[in-house]
Design an enzyme around this catalytic site. Structure first.
Site, PDB file in Angstrom:
ATOM      1  N   LYS A 184      -0.891  -0.865  -4.401  1.00  0.00           N
ATOM      2  CA  LYS A 184      -2.343  -0.020  -4.106  1.00  0.00           C
ATOM      3  C   LYS A 184      -1.924   1.322  -4.012  1.00  0.00           C
ATOM      4  CE  LYS A 184      -4.479  -0.705  -0.031  1.00  0.00           C
ATOM      5  NZ  LYS A 184      -5.280  -0.957   1.040  1.00  0.00           N
TER       6      LYS A 184
ATOM      7  N   LYS B 165     -10.515  -7.443   6.768  1.00  0.00           N
ATOM      8  CA  LYS B 165      -9.435  -7.276   7.890  1.00  0.00           C
ATOM      9  C   LYS B 165     -10.034  -7.699   9.081  1.00  0.00           C
ATOM     10  CE  LYS B 165      -7.684  -3.227   5.805  1.00  0.00           C
ATOM     11  NZ  LYS B 165      -8.118  -1.345   5.839  1.00  0.00           N
TER      12      LYS B 165
ATOM     13  N   GLU C 142     -11.181   0.507  -4.149  1.00  0.00           N
ATOM     14  CA  GLU C 142     -11.517   0.056  -2.765  1.00  0.00           C
ATOM     15  C   GLU C 142     -12.500   1.240  -1.840  1.00  0.00           C
ATOM     16  OE1 GLU C 142      -8.985  -1.563   1.139  1.00  0.00           O
ATOM     17  OE2 GLU C 142      -8.000  -1.253  -0.470  1.00  0.00           O
TER      18      GLU C 142
ATOM     19  N   LYS D  84      -3.131   4.932  -2.369  1.00  0.00           N
ATOM     20  CA  LYS D  84      -4.198   5.524  -1.646  1.00  0.00           C
ATOM     21  C   LYS D  84      -4.721   6.874  -2.614  1.00  0.00           C
ATOM     22  CE  LYS D  84      -4.276   3.020   2.228  1.00  0.00           C
ATOM     23  NZ  LYS D  84      -5.688   2.791   2.704  1.00  0.00           N
TER      24      LYS D  84
ATOM     25  N   SER E 125       0.921  -1.303   0.157  1.00  0.00           N
ATOM     26  CA  SER E 125      -0.066   0.004   0.140  1.00  0.00           C
ATOM     27  C   SER E 125       0.983   1.288  -0.064  1.00  0.00           C
ATOM     28  CB  SER E 125      -0.846   0.067   1.298  1.00  0.00           C
ATOM     29  OG  SER E 125      -1.665   0.995   1.201  1.00  0.00           O
TER      30      SER E 125
ATOM     31  N   GLY F  12      -4.724  -5.036   5.728  1.00  0.00           N
ATOM     32  CA  GLY F  12      -3.688  -4.612   6.939  1.00  0.00           C
ATOM     33  C   GLY F  12      -3.974  -3.158   7.439  1.00  0.00           C
TER      34      GLY F  12
ATOM     35  N   ASP G 177     -14.279  -2.340   2.093  1.00  0.00           N
ATOM     36  CA  ASP G 177     -13.458  -2.594   3.133  1.00  0.00           C
ATOM     37  C   ASP G 177     -14.152  -2.253   4.633  1.00  0.00           C
ATOM     38  OD1 ASP G 177     -11.644  -2.241   5.433  1.00  0.00           O
ATOM     39  OD2 ASP G 177     -10.211  -1.193   4.061  1.00  0.00           O
TER      40      ASP G 177
ATOM     41  N   ASP H 160      -7.465   2.817  -3.193  1.00  0.00           N
ATOM     42  CA  ASP H 160      -8.191   2.795  -2.159  1.00  0.00           C
ATOM     43  C   ASP H 160      -8.306   4.201  -1.591  1.00  0.00           C
ATOM     44  OD1 ASP H 160      -9.071   2.452   0.198  1.00  0.00           O
ATOM     45  OD2 ASP H 160      -7.267   1.810   1.297  1.00  0.00           O
TER      46      ASP H 160
END
Length: 366
Positions: free
Chosen positions: A159, A261, A212, A161, A133, A289, A237, A187
């Site tokens: 990934k 998660k 996400e 953000k 991430s 995570g 998520d 995400d």
């Protein structure tokens, strides 16, 4: 087995570099570890809550309070991992605190039985592919340098953000620099609204694995509407808090993929139920995570070895976030991490490393 008591340990783990998301920037990971002591041995749990209630309603001191006042005292008499959730069911919410306690009790039980987390959960692989991430950066060149470094390390998926103002252009830049063969996803951590649907559709040409949690966690119907506008698969998520919520989201068409998660859903046993629900509906899952230490990472890697976990998770190596872990470090090998095979979690804290990051401890006797 009988629980003698639980030690709550506050620790602070400096991050190698700041990690920025749409809800804030972390430079130090402050979290709770639990040590469950029983008449047959002890086990470890890790609480995923942040210091502030910005990812979920839970926060570190709130988790410590509910553990101290309600959850630990509820576990008198014979107890094992599978009995923790039913014993705590009368208490509403606080899934991260519940997950940490269940994890510690389950670890103690499995160590006593000589069974690994992976075997107990149903792992079918001895190693799992790893993604990484990448937080929001100050500039595109900084982002490209970071992504290039992670690809050089061997990570199998990137990934990014994102948030309003940092979405289409960073994705475009990564695609142009590293090509279409890189597994890439984004995400949003609930940063958008349904009114942003046409803007989010601008991500479609970049052939992303998924977007996400673009919208608020309670907006399942809005996610279903968004799915009619964008071609990029939607992954949930924050919206997924239990097996029943996963079933509802799938039935409504709110997601095509689920990020599990364990801390968010109340523990690894509920996480396995979510995995099973998704597998029954042919919905892909992967393991997210919360910047875990080696304690939480060991359990996450075991979960990621289940058959329905078909996408690389955020089970990064210890060195992604920390210069020194509190367990023997998890090291990337050809883009994969090895699933621990020892009893319980298969790892234990290194005393000196643990002491170095411990702020305080509290013993809760039973």
């Amino acid at each position: 087995m009988k629980l003698t008591g639980v030690e709550i340990r506050w620790i602070e783990m400096p991050l190698k570099s700041p990690f920025r998301t749409s809800f804030g920037t972390q430079t130090v990971r402050q979290l709770l570890l639990l040590r469950a002591v029983t008449d047959e041995g002890e086990g470890w749990g890790e609480c995923g809550a942040l210091v502030d209630p910005v990812y979920s309603p839970e926060y570190v001191e709130g988790c410590a309070d509910v553990l101290r006042r309600f959850f630990v005292p509820a576990l008198t008499g014979p107890v094992d991992g599978i009995s923790v959730a039913p014993r705590l069911a009368k208490f509403h919410g606080h899934r991260m605190a519940k997950a940490a306690l269940e994890m510690a009790v389950l670890d103690a039980e499995l160590r006593a039985r000589g069974v690994s987390f992976g075997r107990e959960l149903g792992a079918v692989r001895d190693r799992v592919p790893c993604g990484v991430s990448v937080g929001i950066m100050n500039s595109i060149p900084e982002l490209l340098d970071a992504v290039g470094g992670y690809l050089d390390e061997g990570y199998e998926r990137i990934k990014l953000k994102i948030e309003p103002g940092w979405d289409v252009e960073p994705v475009r830049a990564v695609r142009e620099r590293f090509g279409d063969d890189v597994l890439l996803q984004v995400d949003a951590n609930t940063a958008y609204t349904l009114g942003d649907a046409r803007h989010l559709a601008k991500l479609d040409p970049f052939d992303l694995l998924l977007i996400e949690q673009p919208l608020a966690e309670e907006e399942l119907l809005a996610h279903a509407e968004l799915a009619k506008v964008v071609r990029t698969p939607i992954c949930l998520d924050e919206s997924i808090t239990s097996a029943s919520s996963a079933a509802d989201a799938i039935r409504l068409g709110a997601c095509q993929i689920v990020n599990i998660k364990p801390s968010r859903v109340g523990g690894y046993l509920e996480a396995r139920r979510i995995h099973d629900v998704c597998a029954a509906h042919n919905v892909a899952v992967w393991v997210g995570g919360m910047l875990e230490t080696g304690i939480g990472r060991a359990a996450n890697v075991a979960l990621a070895a289940l058959p329905g976990c078909t996408l690389p998770g955020d089970t990064s190596a210890s060195g992604r976030y920390y210069r020194m872990d509190i367990t023997e470090p998890f090291v990337l090998d050809d883009g994969h991490l090895t699933v621990p095979t020892g009893p319980g979690l298969g790892v234990t804290p290194l005393p000196d490393a643990l002491d170095a990051v411990t702020v305080k401890t509290e013993w809760i006797p039973l």
